[in-house]
Design a protein around this motif. Structure first.
Motif, short mmCIF file in Angstrom:
data_model
loop_
_atom_site.label_atom_id
_atom_site.label_comp_id
_atom_site.label_asym_id
_atom_site.label_seq_id
_atom_site.Cartn_x
_atom_site.Cartn_y
_atom_site.Cartn_z
N GLU A 103 0.76 -1.17 0.04
CA GLU A 103 -0.02 0.10 -0.02
C GLU A 103 0.92 1.32 -0.08
O GLU A 103 1.85 1.30 0.39
CB GLU A 103 -0.95 -0.14 1.42
CG GLU A 103 0.05 -0.02 2.64
CD GLU A 103 -1.11 -0.06 3.80
OE1 GLU A 103 -1.00 -1.33 3.92
OE2 GLU A 103 -1.41 0.76 4.57
N GLN B 33 -6.37 -2.08 -5.11
CA GLN B 33 -6.49 -1.40 -3.93
C GLN B 33 -7.71 -0.22 -4.02
O GLN B 33 -7.93 0.32 -4.98
CB GLN B 33 -5.28 -0.47 -3.89
CG GLN B 33 -4.14 -1.54 -3.65
CD GLN B 33 -3.00 -0.90 -3.06
OE1 GLN B 33 -2.79 0.07 -2.12
NE2 GLN B 33 -1.59 -1.24 -3.90
N ILE B 47 -8.16 -0.76 1.40
CA ILE B 47 -8.09 -2.10 1.41
C ILE B 47 -7.13 -2.51 0.13
O ILE B 47 -7.29 -1.92 -0.73
CB ILE B 47 -9.58 -2.77 1.39
CG1 ILE B 47 -10.23 -2.73 2.71
CG2 ILE B 47 -9.48 -4.17 0.64
CD1 ILE B 47 -11.38 -3.46 2.84
N ILE B 49 -6.84 -5.98 -1.99
CA ILE B 49 -7.63 -7.23 -2.35
C ILE B 49 -6.62 -8.01 -3.59
O ILE B 49 -6.32 -7.32 -4.47
CB ILE B 49 -8.92 -7.25 -2.75
CG1 ILE B 49 -9.42 -8.47 -2.82
CG2 ILE B 49 -9.30 -6.46 -3.93
CD1 ILE B 49 -10.96 -8.85 -2.71
N LYS B 56 -13.19 -9.12 1.02
CA LYS B 56 -12.30 -8.65 2.15
C LYS B 56 -13.13 -7.63 2.78
O LYS B 56 -13.73 -6.80 2.40
CB LYS B 56 -10.86 -7.95 1.90
CG LYS B 56 -10.00 -9.07 1.48
CD LYS B 56 -8.59 -8.39 1.33
CE LYS B 56 -7.97 -8.34 2.61
NZ LYS B 56 -6.41 -8.10 2.46
N HIS B 57 -12.88 -7.83 4.37
CA HIS B 57 -13.75 -6.64 4.95
C HIS B 57 -12.57 -5.99 5.98
O HIS B 57 -11.68 -6.55 6.29
CB HIS B 57 -14.69 -7.67 6.09
CG HIS B 57 -15.64 -8.25 5.46
ND1 HIS B 57 -16.92 -7.91 5.27
CD2 HIS B 57 -15.56 -9.45 4.77
CE1 HIS B 57 -17.73 -8.88 4.69
NE2 HIS B 57 -16.99 -9.78 4.36
N SER B 58 -13.14 -4.91 6.24
CA SER B 58 -12.17 -3.94 7.02
C SER B 58 -13.31 -2.90 7.87
O SER B 58 -13.62 -1.90 7.31
CB SER B 58 -11.17 -3.17 6.62
OG SER B 58 -10.53 -2.33 7.30
#
Lengths: 115, 112
Positions: A103, B33, B47, B49, B56-58
């Motif tokens: 990121e 992203q 996030i 993936i 996906k979870h956040s």
């Protein structure tokens, strides 16, 4: 904050001026980026440095000259700019630049206006 | 042409409602992203993936990825006024370069 700082936050310069944008990251990252964000356009990648070496130059005009003296600092030297270069210039860093895709952490940007 | 394109371009909802944004891309990817940007500020990563993941979870965020349709969605549940921002997807490529290409974003406005 993200750990990436940029100065100045705002800059107004004439077409014949020379100025520099500065970026510093306090994250221990190895890769640093310059992006240009213009209104209603996608974010444009300009340059990528990884371990102080330039690894990407996205066909950026030579009036933009990057400098990366170490992994924590990145500069963008500006000279003889055009009004269409007015934009938000964003600096970012990531752990590395490579296949694992890290990121990116962005600074707040420098709002540049060329008159 | 750009790799990622978000849809819709703008979205206005009431606080408490869910917000869904979509991203379509053209070439095969390794990762996708999502980022958020408050007005005139830098982007904040939300996030990442990977191409072998489907969901996906956040927190209140849920991201899905459908590589067969070359699309992803970002769902924000129980939205708040503070979620007002622009949301961008960014995709890499399997072509050998590691750079990410960003879309033009979805501008989300959450009304209190």
């Amino acid at each position: 904050e993200t750990g990436v700082t940029q100065t100045p936050r705002h800059l107004v310069m004439g077409m014949t001026n020379k100025k520099s944008l500065k970026c510093e990251q306090h994250l221990g990252h190895n890769a640093m980026y310059w992006y240009k964000q213009s209104a209603k356009k996608p974010l444009e990648l300009m340059f990528v440095y990884n371990f102080k070496e330039q690894t990407e130059n996205n066909s950026v005009p030579s009036r933009f000259s990057p400098e990366c003296p170490n992994s924590s600092h990145l500069f963008l030297h500006l000279h003889t700019l055009q009004p269409e270069d007015s934009a938000l210039y964003l600096c970012a860093s990531s752990q590395d630049y490579g296949p694992l895709s890290y990121e990116q952490y962005f600074g707040p940007g420098t709002r540049l206006t060329v008159t | 042409s750009q790799q990622g394109e978000e849809d819709p371009q703008a979205l206005s909802i009431q606080e408490g409602e869910n917000a869904t944004m979509n991203c379509s891309y053209k070439t095969s990817i390794n990762n996708l992203q999502w980022y958020r940007q408050n007005s005139g500020r830098g982007l904040v990563h939300l996030i990442l993936i990977r191409s072998n993941e489907r969901e996906k979870h956040s927190g209140r965020l849920r991201v899905t990825l459908d590589t067969s349709k070359k699309s992803s969605s970002l769902l924000i549940t129980a939205s708040r006024a503070a979620d007002t921002a622009s949301y961008f997807c960014a995709t890499d490529s399997t072509s050998g370069t590691y750079k990410y290409i960003f879309g033009t974003g979805t501008r989300l406005k959450v009304l209190a």
